[in-house]
Structures are given as structure tokens and as C-alpha cells.
Design a protein around this motif. Sequence first.
Motif, short mmCIF file in Angstrom:
data_model
loop_
_atom_site.label_atom_id
_atom_site.label_comp_id
_atom_site.label_asym_id
_atom_site.label_seq_id
_atom_site.Cartn_x
_atom_site.Cartn_y
_atom_site.Cartn_z
N GLY A 27 0.84 -1.19 0.00
CA GLY A 27 0.00 0.00 0.00
C GLY A 27 0.88 1.24 0.00
O GLY A 27 2.10 1.17 0.16
N VAL A 28 0.25 2.40 -0.16
CA VAL A 28 1.00 3.67 -0.24
C VAL A 28 1.82 3.90 1.03
O VAL A 28 3.01 4.25 0.95
N THR A 29 1.23 3.69 2.19
CA THR A 29 1.95 3.94 3.45
C THR A 29 3.15 3.01 3.57
O THR A 29 4.26 3.45 3.91
N ASP A 30 2.95 1.72 3.29
CA ASP A 30 4.06 0.78 3.37
C ASP A 30 5.14 1.09 2.33
O ASP A 30 6.33 0.95 2.60
N TYR A 31 4.71 1.53 1.16
CA TYR A 31 5.68 1.87 0.12
C TYR A 31 6.52 3.07 0.55
O TYR A 31 7.73 3.09 0.38
N ARG A 32 5.87 4.07 1.13
CA ARG A 32 6.59 5.25 1.61
C ARG A 32 7.55 4.87 2.73
O ARG A 32 8.66 5.39 2.81
N LYS A 33 7.13 3.95 3.60
CA LYS A 33 8.02 3.48 4.67
C LYS A 33 9.26 2.81 4.08
O LYS A 33 10.37 3.05 4.54
N GLN A 34 9.05 1.97 3.08
CA GLN A 34 10.17 1.27 2.46
C GLN A 34 11.09 2.27 1.75
O GLN A 34 12.31 2.13 1.81
N HIS A 97 8.25 6.83 -6.11
CA HIS A 97 9.07 5.85 -6.82
C HIS A 97 10.08 6.54 -7.74
O HIS A 97 11.27 6.22 -7.72
N GLN A 98 9.59 7.48 -8.53
CA GLN A 98 10.46 8.16 -9.50
C GLN A 98 11.58 8.94 -8.81
O GLN A 98 12.75 8.80 -9.17
N LYS A 99 11.22 9.73 -7.82
CA LYS A 99 12.23 10.56 -7.13
C LYS A 99 13.23 9.68 -6.37
O LYS A 99 14.44 9.94 -6.41
N THR A 100 12.73 8.67 -5.69
CA THR A 100 13.60 7.80 -4.90
C THR A 100 14.54 7.01 -5.81
O THR A 100 15.75 6.96 -5.57
N SER A 101 13.99 6.42 -6.84
CA SER A 101 14.81 5.62 -7.76
C SER A 101 15.88 6.46 -8.44
O SER A 101 17.03 6.03 -8.58
N THR A 102 15.52 7.66 -8.86
CA THR A 102 16.48 8.55 -9.52
C THR A 102 17.61 8.94 -8.57
O THR A 102 18.79 8.86 -8.94
N LEU A 103 17.25 9.33 -7.36
CA LEU A 103 18.27 9.76 -6.41
C LEU A 103 19.15 8.60 -5.96
O LEU A 103 20.37 8.76 -5.80
N LEU A 104 18.56 7.42 -5.79
CA LEU A 104 19.37 6.25 -5.45
C LEU A 104 20.34 5.92 -6.57
O LEU A 104 21.51 5.60 -6.32
N GLY A 105 19.90 6.04 -7.81
CA GLY A 105 20.77 5.82 -8.96
C GLY A 105 21.92 6.81 -8.99
O GLY A 105 23.08 6.45 -9.26
N ASN A 106 21.62 8.07 -8.68
CA ASN A 106 22.67 9.10 -8.62
C ASN A 106 23.69 8.77 -7.54
O ASN A 106 24.90 8.92 -7.75
N ALA A 107 23.21 8.33 -6.39
CA ALA A 107 24.11 7.98 -5.29
C ALA A 107 24.98 6.77 -5.65
O ALA A 107 26.18 6.77 -5.39
#
Length: 149
Positions: A27-34, A97-107
Motif C-alpha cells: 500500500g502507499v503507506t508501506d511503500y513510503r516506509k520502504q 518511486h520516480q524521485k527515490t529511484s532517480t536519487l538512489l541511482g545518482n548515489a
Amino acid sequence: MTRRRAGWPAAALLVIALASGCSTSPGVTDYRKQASLTLGTAVSEVATVRLVLSELADGDTFRPAALTQLRYSEETLGSAAQSFGSLNPPAPADPVHQKTSTLLGNAEELLATVRIAVHRRHTDAYPGLVDDLKKVGSRLEELERRVQP
């Protein structure tokens, strides 16, 4: 009749298992937690690499020890990013998802760049890389705060 009863418990268990929410899409809350947990891991690994690189630049650690830690941090971040990337985001969490994945890729890319610079003894690049690590670390921390449910 005995035959029908023998199959009933197995069918009941299947229905219970399906109804219990066996899903690869949180769910959205669990996804945000992850996302927040994964970003927290990234913050930690980027900060560790920044510290190691600063110590190496100052002559306070040995290059082989630094390379070992850089590899470990890179692998830890990569593993966390891969686990996060394997989740199926619920539609309302697409921006997270988009922001997290992009920033993780940059890191991940930056940690690889640091490791390569240390391996090649590009000491003149260390100050700029320390600055880049600080910037990416700050961006990771900010996003981690924003995605917390």
C-alpha cells in the motif's frame, strides 16, 4: 464423501492464504516506509564514503582499507536500491518511486566514481568528490524526510 472432505482443508487453506494479502504490491503507506528506509540506508552509506574519502585525503587512513570500505558501501547501497526497485509501487506512489529511484541511482553512480578515483589514485579529484557526496547526502536526507508517512 470422505474424498470430498479430504480436499476441503487444502482448499480452505488456499482461500485463507489468498485472502491474507499475499501481494508484491504494498500500500502507499508501506511503500513510503520502504522508500524512507532505503533512503536512510543511502544516507548512511554516502556519509560513510564521504568520511572515508576525507580521511584518505588527509592521510588518516590507508588506501587498501579505504577501498575495502568503499566497496562495502557501494554493495550495501546497490543491494538496498535493488530491493526497493523490485517493489511494485501503488499508482498514487509513482512520484515517490520516480524521485527515490532517480536519487538512489545518482548515489550509486557517485559511489562508483569515488571508488574508481581512489583505485586510480586521482587524489586531485577527492575535494570535489567530497563536495558531491555532501550534496547528494543532503538531497537524500531531504527526500527521506519528505517521504516518511
